[in-house]
Design an enzyme around this catalytic site. Structure first.
Site, PDB file in Angstrom:
ATOM      1  N   HIS A  26       1.199  -4.653  -3.065  1.00 33.05           N
ATOM      2  CA  HIS A  26       1.757  -3.967  -1.898  1.00 33.05           C
ATOM      3  C   HIS A  26       1.020  -4.448  -0.662  1.00 33.05           C
ATOM      4  O   HIS A  26       0.454  -3.699   0.115  1.00 33.05           O
ATOM      5  CB  HIS A  26       1.623  -2.437  -2.074  1.00 33.05           C
ATOM      6  CG  HIS A  26       2.337  -1.646  -1.028  1.00 33.05           C
ATOM      7  ND1 HIS A  26       1.675  -0.883  -0.080  1.00 33.05           N
ATOM      8  CD2 HIS A  26       3.653  -1.511  -0.768  1.00 33.05           C
ATOM      9  CE1 HIS A  26       2.568  -0.303   0.713  1.00 33.05           C
ATOM     10  NE2 HIS A  26       3.771  -0.668   0.311  1.00 33.05           N
ATOM     11  N   GLY A 201       0.013 -12.712   9.008  1.00 31.88           N
ATOM     12  CA  GLY A 201       0.416 -12.579   7.596  1.00 31.88           C
ATOM     13  C   GLY A 201       0.940 -13.857   6.983  1.00 31.88           C
ATOM     14  O   GLY A 201       1.560 -13.823   5.927  1.00 31.88           O
ATOM     15  N   LYS A 219       3.744 -26.122  -3.853  1.00 32.90           N
ATOM     16  CA  LYS A 219       5.180 -26.138  -3.531  1.00 32.90           C
ATOM     17  C   LYS A 219       5.777 -27.515  -3.829  1.00 32.90           C
ATOM     18  O   LYS A 219       6.905 -27.617  -4.329  1.00 32.90           O
ATOM     19  CB  LYS A 219       5.378 -25.756  -2.069  1.00 32.90           C
ATOM     20  CG  LYS A 219       5.013 -24.295  -1.807  1.00 32.90           C
ATOM     21  CD  LYS A 219       4.832 -24.017  -0.328  1.00 32.90           C
ATOM     22  CE  LYS A 219       4.557 -22.543  -0.070  1.00 32.90           C
ATOM     23  NZ  LYS A 219       4.102 -22.285   1.306  1.00 32.90           N
ATOM     24  N   GLY A 321       5.401 -15.259   5.972  1.00 37.06           N
ATOM     25  CA  GLY A 321       5.451 -13.932   6.578  1.00 37.06           C
ATOM     26  C   GLY A 321       6.147 -12.933   5.671  1.00 37.06           C
ATOM     27  O   GLY A 321       6.926 -13.300   4.784  1.00 37.06           O
TER      28      GLY A 321
HETATM   29  P1  NDP Z   1      -1.665  -9.835   0.084  1.00 34.78           P
HETATM   30  O1  NDP Z   1      -3.071 -10.276  -0.102  1.00 34.78           O
HETATM   31  O2  NDP Z   1      -1.241  -9.351   1.414  1.00 34.78           O
HETATM   32  O3  NDP Z   1      -1.302  -8.703  -0.983  1.00 34.78           O
HETATM   33  C1  NDP Z   1      -1.726  -8.744  -2.299  1.00 34.78           C
HETATM   34  C2  NDP Z   1      -1.438  -7.425  -2.963  1.00 34.78           C
HETATM   35  O4  NDP Z   1      -1.829  -7.513  -4.328  1.00 34.78           O
HETATM   36  C3  NDP Z   1      -2.224  -6.246  -2.374  1.00 34.78           C
HETATM   37  O5  NDP Z   1      -1.383  -5.127  -2.260  1.00 34.78           O
HETATM   38  C4  NDP Z   1      -3.317  -5.988  -3.392  1.00 34.78           C
HETATM   39  O6  NDP Z   1      -3.684  -4.619  -3.512  1.00 34.78           O
HETATM   40  C5  NDP Z   1      -2.594  -6.365  -4.666  1.00 34.78           C
HETATM   41  N1  NDP Z   1      -3.525  -6.675  -5.729  1.00 34.78           N
HETATM   42  C6  NDP Z   1      -4.596  -7.482  -5.725  1.00 34.78           C
HETATM   43  N2  NDP Z   1      -5.228  -7.459  -6.914  1.00 34.78           N
HETATM   44  C7  NDP Z   1      -4.523  -6.612  -7.684  1.00 34.78           C
HETATM   45  C8  NDP Z   1      -4.678  -6.153  -9.017  1.00 34.78           C
HETATM   46  N3  NDP Z   1      -5.676  -6.569  -9.787  1.00 34.78           N
HETATM   47  N4  NDP Z   1      -3.769  -5.253  -9.502  1.00 34.78           N
HETATM   48  C9  NDP Z   1      -2.758  -4.811  -8.731  1.00 34.78           C
HETATM   49  N5  NDP Z   1      -2.567  -5.226  -7.448  1.00 34.78           N
HETATM   50  C10 NDP Z   1      -3.448  -6.100  -6.942  1.00 34.78           C
HETATM   51  O7  NDP Z   1      -0.759 -11.089  -0.370  1.00 34.78           O
HETATM   52  P2  NDP Z   1       0.672 -11.500   0.149  1.00 34.78           P
HETATM   53  O8  NDP Z   1       1.571 -10.343   0.112  1.00 34.78           O
HETATM   54  O9  NDP Z   1       0.547 -12.293   1.409  1.00 34.78           O
HETATM   55  O10 NDP Z   1       1.095 -12.579  -0.964  1.00 34.78           O
HETATM   56  C11 NDP Z   1       1.486 -12.174  -2.250  1.00 34.78           C
HETATM   57  C12 NDP Z   1       2.041 -13.383  -2.997  1.00 34.78           C
HETATM   58  O11 NDP Z   1       3.173 -13.888  -2.274  1.00 34.78           O
HETATM   59  C13 NDP Z   1       1.083 -14.558  -3.148  1.00 34.78           C
HETATM   60  O12 NDP Z   1       1.319 -15.189  -4.369  1.00 34.78           O
HETATM   61  C14 NDP Z   1       1.494 -15.487  -2.014  1.00 34.78           C
HETATM   62  O13 NDP Z   1       1.192 -16.839  -2.272  1.00 34.78           O
HETATM   63  C15 NDP Z   1       2.981 -15.268  -2.009  1.00 34.78           C
HETATM   64  N6  NDP Z   1       3.631 -15.583  -0.757  1.00 34.78           N
HETATM   65  C16 NDP Z   1       3.150 -15.079   0.402  1.00 34.78           C
HETATM   66  C17 NDP Z   1       3.783 -15.368   1.594  1.00 34.78           C
HETATM   67  C18 NDP Z   1       3.276 -14.854   2.889  1.00 34.78           C
HETATM   68  O14 NDP Z   1       3.785 -15.327   3.930  1.00 34.78           O
HETATM   69  N7  NDP Z   1       2.321 -13.944   2.921  1.00 34.78           N
HETATM   70  C19 NDP Z   1       4.980 -16.243   1.635  1.00 34.78           C
HETATM   71  C20 NDP Z   1       5.426 -16.702   0.332  1.00 34.78           C
HETATM   72  C21 NDP Z   1       4.761 -16.384  -0.799  1.00 34.78           C
HETATM   73  P3  NDP Z   1      -4.357  -3.804  -2.292  1.00 34.78           P
HETATM   74  O15 NDP Z   1      -3.215  -3.518  -1.365  1.00 34.78           O
HETATM   75  O16 NDP Z   1      -4.862  -2.569  -2.966  1.00 34.78           O
HETATM   76  O17 NDP Z   1      -5.391  -4.680  -1.701  1.00 34.78           O
HETATM   77  N1  HSE Z   2       0.505 -19.262   3.124  1.00 36.38           N
HETATM   78  C1  HSE Z   2       1.846 -19.727   2.965  1.00 36.38           C
HETATM   79  C2  HSE Z   2       2.239 -20.521   4.183  1.00 36.38           C
HETATM   80  C3  HSE Z   2       2.784 -18.570   2.785  1.00 36.38           C
HETATM   81  O1  HSE Z   2       1.523 -20.450   5.189  1.00 36.38           O
HETATM   82  O2  HSE Z   2       3.231 -21.231   4.125  1.00 36.38           O
HETATM   83  C4  HSE Z   2       4.190 -19.013   2.462  1.00 36.38           C
HETATM   84  O3  HSE Z   2       4.261 -19.577   1.198  1.00 36.38           O
END
Ligand code: NDP
Ligand code: HSE
Length: 443
Positions: A26, A201, A219, A321
């Site tokens: 989350h 983000g 990727k 994002g």
């Molecule tokens: P964040 O770091 O914002 O969120 C990670 C979430 O995972 C947090 O809610 C965290 O909990 C939770 N978490 C971590 N460890 C555990 C655990 N052991 N058990 C349960 N929950 C856990 O990451 P993002 O949302 O940015 O990214 C998530 C995924 O999406 C990654 O794989 C990333 O590469 C991918 N992604 C991200 C993009 C982006 O633009 N951000 C774009 C495309 C892909 P808590 O809230 O309690 O810290």
């Molecule tokens: N960290 C990655 C980026 C998120 O900046 O493109 C999207 O995959």
């Protein structure tokens, strides 16, 4: 040769039946997935043929404020949530490799379909995950793992499935594009631009993955695997990031009519014996200003696909994002939920071509080299001879005054990467060359 299409049948729960969803994570992405699921629950139910029912949200820290989330749905025990009987689809948006691998494998083995945005996981363990999905006859979707909102995974899996892909290249990391664009257009420092990309983000939890090119390499591995029907892993991708790019490099590129972009380039190539192979690489690249990729700014991504029959296609959009990524996750979720309701399964991975992975040294590249040389007769001839000794032909040579030395800017024609790299090493040892200030490949 592997051919892992599995002609199996999933009868489905039946129209109107609810589909139980577990969301793991989350953070930036998970928050927006949850918001869209809740705000658009009615239209989503119509599109799917049954309602999505949220069964739980797994997080790491239960004490954090989670506005808008029913506290009774929160858990820090992701594995128990996955294994609940009423969970049909697991959405993994945690990030990392080892723990999500355990979770995703457990979900697939328990007969749950999985939607993940985790490119690092998919690029490292695609075979194992695809086999588990095939064995359980469930879906494994990962549209959001490449270029967030741009539907490039579906396009390769479905729309171009009948064509022969020759090359996939483009900007697939939003953070590095944001940094390079900010340095180029506003003169921002590398550190300030990275901090802003993190605040917005775009960056990974550890932004080293972005700036060192690892995220783009994951990727590239996914794109090359889908495009060339060959398993390409993260470790198969040659990778250089942007952390060594300086403001001087950017200014020099601008003066020469280029912009620097971190490109992922995946190609089907032929060696001297006509043997086909797949090459995948990520590195800073000089893109001519008039090329469409040069005007892809901020955190936008763009992907060029060159295919035998379709010709050249370009896909452009938000590459990072919370919201753009959630859009792709929701699209996958609708697809997986439809299959849970109506039966059937999305097309899986197919690595039947099983082409060898080309050694980076055997790939043809072009170099732009900026060096300081002694300002004396014969230096130009010495430098030219160093290139000529490996059969490398020069496209342009420009000489400028630079204090007590001269500055020589050389652009080569295409040559083997191994020959170009060896030539640069030799130039560094050459008595007339005082310093090789920058070496950047050209698009
Ligand atoms: P964040 O770091 O914002 O969120 C990670 C979430 O995972 C947090 O809610 C965290 O909990 C939770 N978490 C971590 N460890 C555990 C655990 N052991 N058990 C349960 N929950 C856990 O990451 P993002 O949302 O940015 O990214 C998530 C995924 O999406 C990654 O794989 C990333 O590469 C991918 N992604 C991200 C993009 C982006 O633009 N951000 C774009 C495309 C892909 P808590 O809230 O309690 O810290
Ligand atoms: N960290 C990655 C980026 C998120 O900046 O493109 C999207 O995959």
């Amino acid at each position: 040769m592997t051919d892992n299409i599995q002609p199996t049948f999933n009868p489905g729960k039946g129209a109107g039946e609810p589909v139980g969803i577990a969301i793991l994570g989350h953070g930036t992405v998970g928050t927006e997935v949850l918001r869209l699921m809740s705000e658009h629950s009615d239209p989503l139910a119509h599109r799917i043929g049954g309602p999505l029912e949220l069964k739980g949200v797994a997080v790491s820290d239960l004490s954090k404020d989670r506005a808008g989330v029913d506290p009774s749905l929160l858990t820090d025990d992701a594995m128990s949530l996955i294994n609940r009987d009423d969970v049909d689809i697991v959405v993994e948006v945690i990030g990392g490799i080892d723990y999500p691998r355990e979770l995703v494998l457990a979900a697939l083995q328990a007969g749950k379909s999985v939607v993940t945005a985790n490119k690092a996981l998919v690029a490292a363990h695609a075979d194992e995950l695809a086999e588990a999905a095939d064995a359980a006859n469930v879906d494994l979707y990962f549209e959001a793992a490449v270029a967030a909102a741009i539907p490039v995974v579906s396009m390769l899996r479905r729309s171009l499935a009948g064509d022969q892909i020759e090359r996939i290249s483009g900007i697939v990391n939003g953070t590095t594009n944001f940094i390079l664009d900010a340095m180029e257009s506003t003169g921002a420092s590398y550190e300030d631009a990275l901090a802003e990309a993190t605040r917005l983000g775009y960056a990974e939890a550890d932004p080293t993955a972005d700036v060192e090119g690892h995220d783009a390499a994951s990727k590239a591995a996914i794109l090359a695997s889908l495009g060339f029907h060959t398993r390409v892993k993260f470790t198969d991708v040659y990778c250089e990031g942007i952390s060594k790019i300086t403001a001087d490099d950017i200014a020099a590129a601008r003066n020469a009519g280029f912009v620097i972009k971190l490109l992922a380039i995946c190609e089907r190539i032929s060696d001297a014996n006509g043997q086909e192979a797949v090459s995948a690489r990520v590195h800073p690249t000089l893109v001519p200003r008039e090329h469409p990729l040069a005007s892809v700014n901020e955190s936008y991504n763009a992907i060029f696909v060159e295919a035998e029959a379709a010709g050249r296609l370009m896909f452009y959009g938000n590459g990072a994002g919370g919201n753009p990524t959630a859009s792709a996750v929701l699209g996958d979720l609708v697809g997986a939920a439809r299959n849970k309701v109506h039966g059937g399964r999305a097309p899986g991975e197919n690595t039947y071509a099983n082409l060898p992975i080309a050694d980076f040294g055997s790939v043809e590249t072009r170099y732009h080299i900026d060096m300081e040389v002694e300002d004396r007769t014969g230096v130009l001839a010495e430098v030219s001879a160093t290139f000529a000794s490996r059969g490398i032909s020069l496209k342009t040579v420009r000489q400028e005054e630079s204090g007590e030395h001269a500055r020589l800017i050389v652009v080569t024609h295409g040559a083997l990467e191994s020959d170009l790299a060896a030539t640069v090493e030799e130039l560094k040892r050459s008595p007339g060359v005082k310093a090789v200030d920058s070496v950047i490949r050209l698009f």
